[in-house]
Motif scaffolding. Structure first.
Motif, mmCIF file in Angstrom:
data_model
loop_
_atom_site.group_PDB
_atom_site.id
_atom_site.type_symbol
_atom_site.label_atom_id
_atom_site.label_comp_id
_atom_site.label_asym_id
_atom_site.label_seq_id
_atom_site.Cartn_x
_atom_site.Cartn_y
_atom_site.Cartn_z
ATOM 1 N N LEU A 89 0.823 -1.205 0.000
ATOM 2 C CA LEU A 89 0.000 0.000 0.000
ATOM 3 C C LEU A 89 0.859 1.257 0.000
ATOM 4 O O LEU A 89 0.531 2.238 -0.694
ATOM 5 C CB LEU A 89 -0.950 -0.001 1.202
ATOM 6 N N HIS A 90 1.945 1.250 0.741
ATOM 7 C CA HIS A 90 2.856 2.396 0.714
ATOM 8 C C HIS A 90 3.431 2.583 -0.687
ATOM 9 O O HIS A 90 3.531 3.713 -1.181
ATOM 10 C CB HIS A 90 3.981 2.216 1.732
ATOM 11 N N TYR A 133 0.511 4.016 -2.977
ATOM 12 C CA TYR A 133 0.231 5.439 -2.762
ATOM 13 C C TYR A 133 1.444 6.304 -3.104
ATOM 14 O O TYR A 133 1.290 7.441 -3.563
ATOM 15 C CB TYR A 133 -0.263 5.692 -1.338
ATOM 16 N N LEU A 163 1.060 6.852 -6.756
ATOM 17 C CA LEU A 163 0.031 7.855 -7.071
ATOM 18 C C LEU A 163 0.530 9.275 -6.813
ATOM 19 O O LEU A 163 0.184 10.202 -7.550
ATOM 20 C CB LEU A 163 -1.230 7.597 -6.250
ATOM 21 N N ILE A 164 1.319 9.448 -5.779
ATOM 22 C CA ILE A 164 1.857 10.767 -5.461
ATOM 23 C C ILE A 164 2.979 11.142 -6.433
ATOM 24 O O ILE A 164 3.073 12.277 -6.898
ATOM 25 C CB ILE A 164 2.368 10.807 -4.014
ATOM 26 N N LYS A 218 3.752 11.459 6.837
ATOM 27 C CA LYS A 218 2.779 10.407 7.140
ATOM 28 C C LYS A 218 3.244 9.559 8.318
ATOM 29 O O LYS A 218 2.461 9.224 9.215
ATOM 30 C CB LYS A 218 2.568 9.532 5.904
ATOM 31 N N THR A 243 7.464 3.901 0.192
ATOM 32 C CA THR A 243 6.751 5.063 -0.336
ATOM 33 C C THR A 243 7.636 5.851 -1.301
ATOM 34 O O THR A 243 7.157 6.367 -2.312
ATOM 35 C CB THR A 243 6.278 5.977 0.812
#
Length: 82
Positions: A17-18, A21, A24-25, A49, A69
């Motif tokens: 998930l990291h 996302y 996406l960023i 975060k 991330t």
């Protein structure tokens, strides 16, 4: 190759998930800014975060969460400029 697939199949969902996302960023930042700004932006958000999670009691600061991330912005900047 089987070792790689075995390792990837054992990556925890939280880390995936990291990475998702982070992707996406990073995508619009890499597309519309230079590598320094896009990298700094994603690093700032990833650290923010983790700090938020720690201060709000939702979790602890985990270095690997930050790494997962940030990884997409590194990959995208390398791919863009090769």
């Amino acid at each position: 190759m089987n070792k790689l697939f075995n390792y990837l199949s054992n990556v925890p969902q939280d880390k995936l998930l990291h990475f998702f996302y982070g992707t996406l960023i990073a995508a619009p930042l890499v597309a519309f800014t230079n590598p320094l700004i896009s990298s700094a932006g994603v690093i700032f958000i990833a650290l923010g975060k983790e700090l938020y999670d720690d201060l709000s009691g939702k979790g602890n600061i985990e270095a690997m969460d930050v790494v997962f991330t940030i990884a997409p912005v590194v990959i995208m900047n390398i791919a863009k400029y090769i």
